[in-house]
Design an enzyme around this catalytic site. Sequence first.
Site, PDB file in Angstrom:
ATOM      1  N   ASP A 256       0.850  -1.235   0.088  1.00  0.00           N
ATOM      2  CA  ASP A 256      -0.060   0.010   0.029  1.00  0.00           C
ATOM      3  C   ASP A 256       0.758   1.278   0.151  1.00  0.00           C
ATOM      4  OD1 ASP A 256      -2.328  -1.538  -0.006  1.00  0.00           O
ATOM      5  OD2 ASP A 256      -2.757  -1.409   2.192  1.00  0.00           O
ATOM      6  N   LYS A 278      -3.141   1.874  -2.087  1.00  0.00           N
ATOM      7  CA  LYS A 278      -4.615   2.456  -1.488  1.00  0.00           C
ATOM      8  C   LYS A 278      -4.390   3.515  -0.294  1.00  0.00           C
ATOM      9  CE  LYS A 278      -7.317  -0.891   0.078  1.00  0.00           C
ATOM     10  NZ  LYS A 278      -8.191  -0.385  -0.793  1.00  0.00           N
ATOM     11  N   ALA A 340      -1.805   1.334  14.592  1.00  0.00           N
ATOM     12  CA  ALA A 340      -1.274   2.542  14.713  1.00  0.00           C
ATOM     13  C   ALA A 340      -1.744   3.189  15.809  1.00  0.00           C
ATOM     14  CB  ALA A 340      -1.888   3.467  13.447  1.00  0.00           C
TER      15      ALA A 340
END
Length: 470
Positions: A256, A278, A340
Amino acid sequence: MSDATDPGWFPLALRLRGARVVVVGGGGIALNKVRLLLAHAARIDILAPRLEDTLAAWQAEGRITHIAGEATPDRVRALLPGSRLVYAATDDRAVNRAVAAQADALNIPVCAVDDPEPSSFITPAQIHRGPVRIAISTGGAAPVLARRLRERIEAVMPAGLDALARFLQAERAHVVAACPDIGRRRRVWEDFLDGPGGEAAQRGEHAAARQVLDHLLAGAQTGGEVWLVGAGPGDPDLLTLRALHLMQNADSVLYDQLLPPALMDRVRRDAERVFVGKQRDRHTMPQDDINAELIRRARAGERVLRLKGGDPFIFGRGGEEIEALMAAGIPFQVVPGITAASGCAAYAGIPLTHRDCAQSCLFVTGHARRDGTLDLPWDSMARPGQTIAIYMGVTALPDLCTMLVRHGLPPDWPAAVVERGTRPDQRVLTGTLADLPALARAHAVGSPALVLVGQVVRHRVVTPPPLSGT
């Protein structure tokens, strides 16, 4: 002989089962060597006035023999004959060197611990995984470096290496009988180790591994597989061992937009790389095409790595991809990654929970719908006593803050944005719901970024720089 021309130490493996080994010394130095020797079923005689506690316990259990006394020349001379190896392992270098000289005179290999000069052999740092033995040596020049290298090698060795080695050992005769040609047999083993058979053997699934091996022996091509791997928030050191192992064994990788080059450098160098790009609503390859590409490559026999930032099952559309793989009958594995929220918050010094102000943490996506609206549980979000971690929320940050205030949070409620979290160029901005959008705009904050909302922001800890000279 100069260091440049010294050929160094010759590495070899020695069978010690039942062999007599003499260790001179009964303290901590000797303990480290005796522990290794016992693991290799040696018969150990220790010459020392007394034994430290662990050695004394082993002596009481009959695992070692203790000859009580000082290491005088006469005692050493009487003890050494008939021994396979000798370790001089006292804390007195002069005594160790005297023992080494006596062993040399009898042509018995001797190691004076941490003193290569009088030694005829040294003991390298070792890694054991069942039948697999790896030794790392610096020739006695830097034992600490050898230990550090061992730690790094151990970190990347797959946990199932022991099971794999035992499977290969058990199947060796079968493969030799079924495939007499050495060259073809080598190719069969290489294909097995590089494909799903090796993976199955590492997991202890020996029936499945044997089926793959028999297919290879019959000349069949192994099927492919897809690996959905979470790469974590950006710092390559946060990769899991499993992720790193698969990254280094993939034939191709679909990756990605937000994966940093330092992380991509860990992927096998000759793997084909396919950028699918993406990022929010800008897709180089639409999701349906990604699914089709994964299936196509796996059916062609490839080991396909689908590498995603963070965790593949947390706002990563991993669920959609495995549904497509399941419908197509494609085998797959999912490897979780550090998401994250936890990674970026930790590197920013912001706890996600805190006994005084946050008993829960809510993960939401700030990705707007096609019509530009945010479809979020505002009433659940606008509550005290929790932290909100908002993924992909930079673009919609003004609307996010406005709606949280509209649904009950005060304008001075703490908030922060962590840009490029865990990376060397990480930035952290702290403020409130009222001023964070303007701060982010003034500092040109971009993706990837994580927004954190809650009183925990006020508990942020900033790690001080290291002291000068450290």
